[in-house]
Design a protein around this motif. Sequence first.
Motif, PDB file in Angstrom:
ATOM      1  N   ALA A   1       0.828  -1.207   0.000  1.00  0.00           N
ATOM      2  CA  ALA A   1       0.000   0.000   0.000  1.00  0.00           C
ATOM      3  C   ALA A   1       0.862   1.255   0.000  1.00  0.00           C
ATOM      4  O   ALA A   1       0.592   2.211  -0.743  1.00  0.00           O
ATOM      5  CB  ALA A   1      -0.927  -0.014   1.220  1.00  0.00           C
ATOM      6  N   MET A   2       1.898   1.274   0.822  1.00  0.00           N
ATOM      7  CA  MET A   2       2.776   2.445   0.887  1.00  0.00           C
ATOM      8  C   MET A   2       3.406   2.731  -0.469  1.00  0.00           C
ATOM      9  O   MET A   2       3.429   3.881  -0.935  1.00  0.00           O
ATOM     10  CB  MET A   2       3.875   2.223   1.933  1.00  0.00           C
ATOM     11  N   PHE A   3       3.919   1.689  -1.123  1.00  0.00           N
ATOM     12  CA  PHE A   3       4.560   1.887  -2.417  1.00  0.00           C
ATOM     13  C   PHE A   3       3.562   2.367  -3.471  1.00  0.00           C
ATOM     14  O   PHE A   3       3.865   3.279  -4.249  1.00  0.00           O
ATOM     15  CB  PHE A   3       5.232   0.588  -2.870  1.00  0.00           C
ATOM     16  N   PHE A   4       2.361   1.772  -3.504  1.00  0.00           N
ATOM     17  CA  PHE A   4       1.380   2.187  -4.508  1.00  0.00           C
ATOM     18  C   PHE A   4       0.960   3.641  -4.300  1.00  0.00           C
ATOM     19  O   PHE A   4       0.855   4.415  -5.268  1.00  0.00           O
ATOM     20  CB  PHE A   4       0.158   1.280  -4.480  1.00  0.00           C
ATOM     21  N   VAL A   5       0.690   4.028  -3.061  1.00  0.00           N
ATOM     22  CA  VAL A   5       0.298   5.411  -2.783  1.00  0.00           C
ATOM     23  C   VAL A   5       1.426   6.362  -3.176  1.00  0.00           C
ATOM     24  O   VAL A   5       1.188   7.420  -3.782  1.00  0.00           O
ATOM     25  CB  VAL A   5      -0.074   5.587  -1.296  1.00  0.00           C
ATOM     26  N   ALA A   6       2.669   5.984  -2.862  1.00  0.00           N
ATOM     27  CA  ALA A   6       3.814   6.823  -3.220  1.00  0.00           C
ATOM     28  C   ALA A   6       4.002   6.897  -4.731  1.00  0.00           C
ATOM     29  O   ALA A   6       4.300   7.968  -5.279  1.00  0.00           O
ATOM     30  CB  ALA A   6       5.079   6.280  -2.553  1.00  0.00           C
ATOM     31  N   LEU A   7       3.808   5.781  -5.429  1.00  0.00           N
ATOM     32  CA  LEU A   7       3.969   5.780  -6.883  1.00  0.00           C
ATOM     33  C   LEU A   7       2.929   6.681  -7.552  1.00  0.00           C
ATOM     34  O   LEU A   7       3.246   7.412  -8.498  1.00  0.00           O
ATOM     35  CB  LEU A   7       3.853   4.355  -7.424  1.00  0.00           C
ATOM     36  N   PHE A   8       1.687   6.627  -7.062  1.00  0.00           N
ATOM     37  CA  PHE A   8       0.668   7.523  -7.607  1.00  0.00           C
ATOM     38  C   PHE A   8       0.978   8.974  -7.259  1.00  0.00           C
ATOM     39  O   PHE A   8       0.791   9.878  -8.093  1.00  0.00           O
ATOM     40  CB  PHE A   8      -0.714   7.141  -7.063  1.00  0.00           C
TER      41      PHE A   8
ATOM     42  N   LYS B   1       3.685  10.207  -9.461  1.00  0.00           N
ATOM     43  CA  LYS B   1       3.402   9.974 -10.878  1.00  0.00           C
ATOM     44  C   LYS B   1       4.455   9.069 -11.530  1.00  0.00           C
ATOM     45  O   LYS B   1       5.046   9.401 -12.558  1.00  0.00           O
ATOM     46  CB  LYS B   1       3.294  11.301 -11.632  1.00  0.00           C
ATOM     47  N   MET B   2       4.642   7.911 -10.902  1.00  0.00           N
ATOM     48  CA  MET B   2       5.601   6.942 -11.412  1.00  0.00           C
ATOM     49  C   MET B   2       4.853   5.819 -12.150  1.00  0.00           C
ATOM     50  O   MET B   2       3.672   5.962 -12.473  1.00  0.00           O
ATOM     51  CB  MET B   2       6.458   6.417 -10.251  1.00  0.00           C
ATOM     52  N   ARG B   3       5.494   4.701 -12.392  1.00  0.00           N
ATOM     53  CA  ARG B   3       4.953   3.637 -13.245  1.00  0.00           C
ATOM     54  C   ARG B   3       4.035   2.728 -12.425  1.00  0.00           C
ATOM     55  O   ARG B   3       4.382   1.583 -12.106  1.00  0.00           O
ATOM     56  CB  ARG B   3       6.101   2.864 -13.876  1.00  0.00           C
ATOM     57  N   THR B   4       2.849   3.220 -12.117  1.00  0.00           N
ATOM     58  CA  THR B   4       1.929   2.491 -11.237  1.00  0.00           C
ATOM     59  C   THR B   4       1.329   1.267 -11.923  1.00  0.00           C
ATOM     60  O   THR B   4       1.306   0.181 -11.347  1.00  0.00           O
ATOM     61  CB  THR B   4       0.807   3.426 -10.773  1.00  0.00           C
ATOM     62  N   ARG B   5       0.813   1.442 -13.128  1.00  0.00           N
ATOM     63  CA  ARG B   5       0.161   0.330 -13.823  1.00  0.00           C
ATOM     64  C   ARG B   5       1.149  -0.791 -14.112  1.00  0.00           C
ATOM     65  O   ARG B   5       0.850  -1.970 -13.913  1.00  0.00           O
ATOM     66  CB  ARG B   5      -0.479   0.824 -15.126  1.00  0.00           C
ATOM     67  N   GLU B   6       2.333  -0.420 -14.590  1.00  0.00           N
ATOM     68  CA  GLU B   6       3.351  -1.429 -14.882  1.00  0.00           C
ATOM     69  C   GLU B   6       3.775  -2.166 -13.616  1.00  0.00           C
ATOM     70  O   GLU B   6       4.022  -3.378 -13.649  1.00  0.00           O
ATOM     71  CB  GLU B   6       4.562  -0.778 -15.550  1.00  0.00           C
ATOM     72  N   THR B   7       3.844  -1.433 -12.501  1.00  0.00           N
ATOM     73  CA  THR B   7       4.209  -2.060 -11.226  1.00  0.00           C
ATOM     74  C   THR B   7       3.151  -3.072 -10.803  1.00  0.00           C
ATOM     75  O   THR B   7       3.469  -4.184 -10.365  1.00  0.00           O
ATOM     76  CB  THR B   7       4.375  -0.993 -10.132  1.00  0.00           C
ATOM     77  N   PHE B   8       1.875  -2.695 -10.944  1.00  0.00           N
ATOM     78  CA  PHE B   8       0.782  -3.606 -10.600  1.00  0.00           C
ATOM     79  C   PHE B   8       0.832  -4.868 -11.459  1.00  0.00           C
ATOM     80  O   PHE B   8       0.704  -5.987 -10.944  1.00  0.00           O
ATOM     81  CB  PHE B   8      -0.559  -2.892 -10.779  1.00  0.00           C
ATOM     82  N   LEU B   9       1.007  -4.709 -12.767  1.00  0.00           N
ATOM     83  CA  LEU B   9       1.020  -5.854 -13.678  1.00  0.00           C
ATOM     84  C   LEU B   9       2.206  -6.778 -13.425  1.00  0.00           C
ATOM     85  O   LEU B   9       2.130  -7.976 -13.704  1.00  0.00           O
ATOM     86  CB  LEU B   9       1.050  -5.364 -15.135  1.00  0.00           C
ATOM     87  N   ALA B  10       3.292  -6.250 -12.887  1.00  0.00           N
ATOM     88  CA  ALA B  10       4.446  -7.088 -12.572  1.00  0.00           C
ATOM     89  C   ALA B  10       4.342  -7.705 -11.180  1.00  0.00           C
ATOM     90  O   ALA B  10       4.798  -8.836 -10.951  1.00  0.00           O
ATOM     91  CB  ALA B  10       5.736  -6.265 -12.674  1.00  0.00           C
ATOM     92  N   LEU B  11       3.720  -6.984 -10.263  1.00  0.00           N
ATOM     93  CA  LEU B  11       3.692  -7.439  -8.874  1.00  0.00           C
ATOM     94  C   LEU B  11       2.747  -8.622  -8.664  1.00  0.00           C
ATOM     95  O   LEU B  11       3.073  -9.556  -7.912  1.00  0.00           O
ATOM     96  CB  LEU B  11       3.271  -6.279  -7.971  1.00  0.00           C
ATOM     97  N   VAL B  12       1.582  -8.605  -9.315  1.00  0.00           N
ATOM     98  CA  VAL B  12       0.597  -9.679  -9.106  1.00  0.00           C
ATOM     99  C   VAL B  12       1.151 -11.049  -9.495  1.00  0.00           C
ATOM    100  O   VAL B  12       1.129 -11.979  -8.675  1.00  0.00           O
ATOM    101  CB  VAL B  12      -0.709  -9.378  -9.866  1.00  0.00           C
TER     102      VAL B  12
END
Length: 312
Positions: A183-190, A193-204
């Motif tokens: 959660a901390m990383f996702f909130v910080a990435l948003f 304005k970093m690579r949020t979608r790419e991070t999600f697609l790689a993390l799952v």
Amino acid sequence: MFLFALLAIVVLRLVTAFAQVPIAVLGFASIVVSVLFIAIPILGFYRGASFPWTWKEALLAVVCGGLIQFLFAMAATPVKVVFLSAVLMACSQTGLLLWCFGVGALLASILKDKNVILPISIFLALFDIWLVFAPEGIASQAIGGKRPELQQMMQGLSYQVPALGGYARPMAYVGPADFLFIAMFFVALFRFKMRTRETFLALVPTLAVYLLVVLMFGNVMVGPFRLGALPALLPIGLVILLVNWGEFRLTKDELASTIAVFVIGSALVTWRLIVSNSAPEPPVAPLRQEPDLRGLTPAGWTVPAPPDRFPS
């Protein structure tokens, strides 16, 4: 979407608990269920992190989530009706995810620069390795059965991946720290304005495979380490770093301090693991048994083998 994900987890947990699955497809169905129990919370966290969180909203999520987890778990304890108890425990697990997200959002609100994410990821990965693998680490003591009371407390605070048709019989445990820092990383990435979608697609898929390794090869030993207990913050940190590497713009001083964190931390953790796993186990003195005046055999103390978990 975040609330829908929490609701989906409740429904999936109830369906999983009481599902009647043919033996022929049980293995495949278990894999699908375990992946869903990891993917859905991460999806919820990813969508929820897009909201512009402040410390006030984050603190409210922490308080509400903590109360939901505690109160519903307490309410489920005396309930004798299995289905009602399952509903209450499912809601309790939802509270766990909510307060984990709140703490993560609260931590993210403190970060002032995106470059801080880099050393944080490195430190958390190394620290989690020490917690899980070093004998004196909290997770290691709980998993190894050295402190049963600590093991019981950690299981109560952990996110449970249930077995198909096995109410109250989890397949694995996911430590709250894993979801907290996701959660901390996702909130910080948003926020930056970093690579949020790419991070999600790689993390799952990364964490899904990681969990499957724990479930399928939990009893396999690789050197002194058992695959049933792996530090999850390591792949989380690696995904964050690899996907967002091009987003960091470090000054010379920041680069030097980040390298120092990695080198010194890696050296200390490696040294600690080598020393800990090469040292012989201290001999355990036999317990002095008093004569049994009633002619009965004294019962011995046994610690059941802990279930496989997905540690923090």
